[in-house]
Design a protein around this motif. Structure first.
Motif, PDB file in Angstrom:
ATOM      1  N   LEU A  28       0.870  -1.181   0.000  1.00  0.00           N
ATOM      2  CA  LEU A  28       0.000   0.000   0.000  1.00  0.00           C
ATOM      3  C   LEU A  28       0.898   1.220   0.000  1.00  0.00           C
ATOM      4  N   THR A  29       0.420   2.295  -0.631  1.00  0.00           N
ATOM      5  CA  THR A  29       1.180   3.551  -0.572  1.00  0.00           C
ATOM      6  C   THR A  29       0.245   4.718  -0.792  1.00  0.00           C
ATOM      7  N   TYR A  30       0.578   5.838  -0.205  1.00  0.00           N
ATOM      8  CA  TYR A  30      -0.084   7.092  -0.543  1.00  0.00           C
ATOM      9  C   TYR A  30       0.738   7.732  -1.647  1.00  0.00           C
ATOM     10  N   ALA A  31       0.239   7.664  -2.868  1.00  0.00           N
ATOM     11  CA  ALA A  31       0.980   8.183  -4.015  1.00  0.00           C
ATOM     12  C   ALA A  31       0.701   9.666  -4.198  1.00  0.00           C
ATOM     13  N   ASP A  32       1.755  10.424  -4.492  1.00  0.00           N
ATOM     14  CA  ASP A  32       1.571  11.824  -4.904  1.00  0.00           C
ATOM     15  C   ASP A  32       0.771  11.825  -6.201  1.00  0.00           C
ATOM     16  N   ASN A  33      -0.036  12.851  -6.385  1.00  0.00           N
ATOM     17  CA  ASN A  33      -0.847  12.946  -7.614  1.00  0.00           C
ATOM     18  C   ASN A  33      -0.028  12.750  -8.874  1.00  0.00           C
ATOM     19  N   ASN A  34       1.157  13.376  -8.931  1.00  0.00           N
ATOM     20  CA  ASN A  34       1.964  13.314 -10.151  1.00  0.00           C
ATOM     21  C   ASN A  34       2.672  11.972 -10.329  1.00  0.00           C
ATOM     22  N   ALA A  35       2.606  11.106  -9.331  1.00  0.00           N
ATOM     23  CA  ALA A  35       3.270   9.807  -9.438  1.00  0.00           C
ATOM     24  C   ALA A  35       2.266   8.666  -9.647  1.00  0.00           C
ATOM     25  N   VAL A  36       0.966   9.005  -9.704  1.00  0.00           N
ATOM     26  CA  VAL A  36      -0.061   7.967  -9.852  1.00  0.00           C
ATOM     27  C   VAL A  36       0.184   7.159 -11.130  1.00  0.00           C
ATOM     28  N   GLY A  37       0.567   7.851 -12.220  1.00  0.00           N
ATOM     29  CA  GLY A  37       0.819   7.169 -13.494  1.00  0.00           C
ATOM     30  C   GLY A  37       1.946   6.153 -13.375  1.00  0.00           C
ATOM     31  N   TYR A  38       2.987   6.527 -12.659  1.00  0.00           N
ATOM     32  CA  TYR A  38       4.099   5.597 -12.433  1.00  0.00           C
ATOM     33  C   TYR A  38       3.613   4.369 -11.662  1.00  0.00           C
TER      34      TYR A  38
END
Ligand code: ACO
Length: 162
Positions: free
Chosen positions: A110-120
């Motif tokens: 699980l991770t809280y992804a930064d908005n700009n890293a969601v694609g990664y």
């Protein structure tokens, strides 16, 4: 180029690499307080998978394995600026999965992804749907706003690295 994984175990060389990784996180994750980054990277309950080239760290992932719950929480993930978009982020994630499954015995991340890293994270097999039973993770990972909770289920057999 090598991939290593350990925690703050007091070995000099490992400490130098962990400090290098902490510096990459501080620069690449400007919204994270630096003291918070240092605390988690150096915390003995956290482990870090790092890419080391010519004895220098070029990126890594710091995570906390919850062994009894069989999932890991990714706290930070970054590649140094001049080495991004060359495939290191994918290889890093594959090494993390291999290590977490085969050494820690984990089934999910699980991770809280930064908005700009969601694609990664989507490209690494993460979803915004959380299938993992809530009682396996709720209360273990801390809420964090400014990020999107994402999950990855590891394949039980697939070789993630060669
Ligand atoms: N958004 C969308 N897609 C991305 C992004 C992004 N931010 N970054 C990489 N990708 C894609 C690439 O285009 C590539 O796609 P492809 O396989 O179709 O060509 C794929 O993801 C893998 O790319 P890599 O080259 O392996 O990625 P890279 O080495 O650049 O590592 C990372 C990705 C870790 C996000 C890096 O760019 C980075 O450090 N960014 C700044 C810090 C950051 O945002 N970290 C994540 C914050 S969230 C957290 O830490 C929990």
């Amino acid at each position: 180029l090598k991939f290593v994984c350990f925690n703050n175990d007091g070995i000099d060389e490992h400490m130098v690499w962990l400090i290098g990784l902490k510096n990459i996180f501080a620069r690449q994750l400007p919204n994270m307080p630096k003291e918070y980054i240092v605390r988690l990277v150096m915390d003995r309950t956290h482990k870090s998978v790092m890419i080391v080239r010519h004895n220098h760290v070029v990126g890594g992932i710091t995570y906390r394995p919850y062994l009894s719950q069989k999932f890991g929480e990714i706290a930070f993930c970054a590649i140094t600026a001049d080495e991004q978009v060359k495939g290191y982020g994918t290889r890093l994630m594959n090494h993390l999965k291999q290590h977490a499954r085969d050494v820690d015995g984990l089934t999910h991340f699980l991770t809280y992804a930064d908005n700009n890293a969601v694609g990664y994270f989507i490209k690494q097999g993460f979803t915004k749907e959380i299938y993992l039973d809530k009682d396996r993770w709720q209360g273990y990972i801390k809420d964090y706003d400014g990020g999107i909770l994402m999950e990855c289920k590891m394949d039980p057999k697939l070789p993630y690295t060669d």
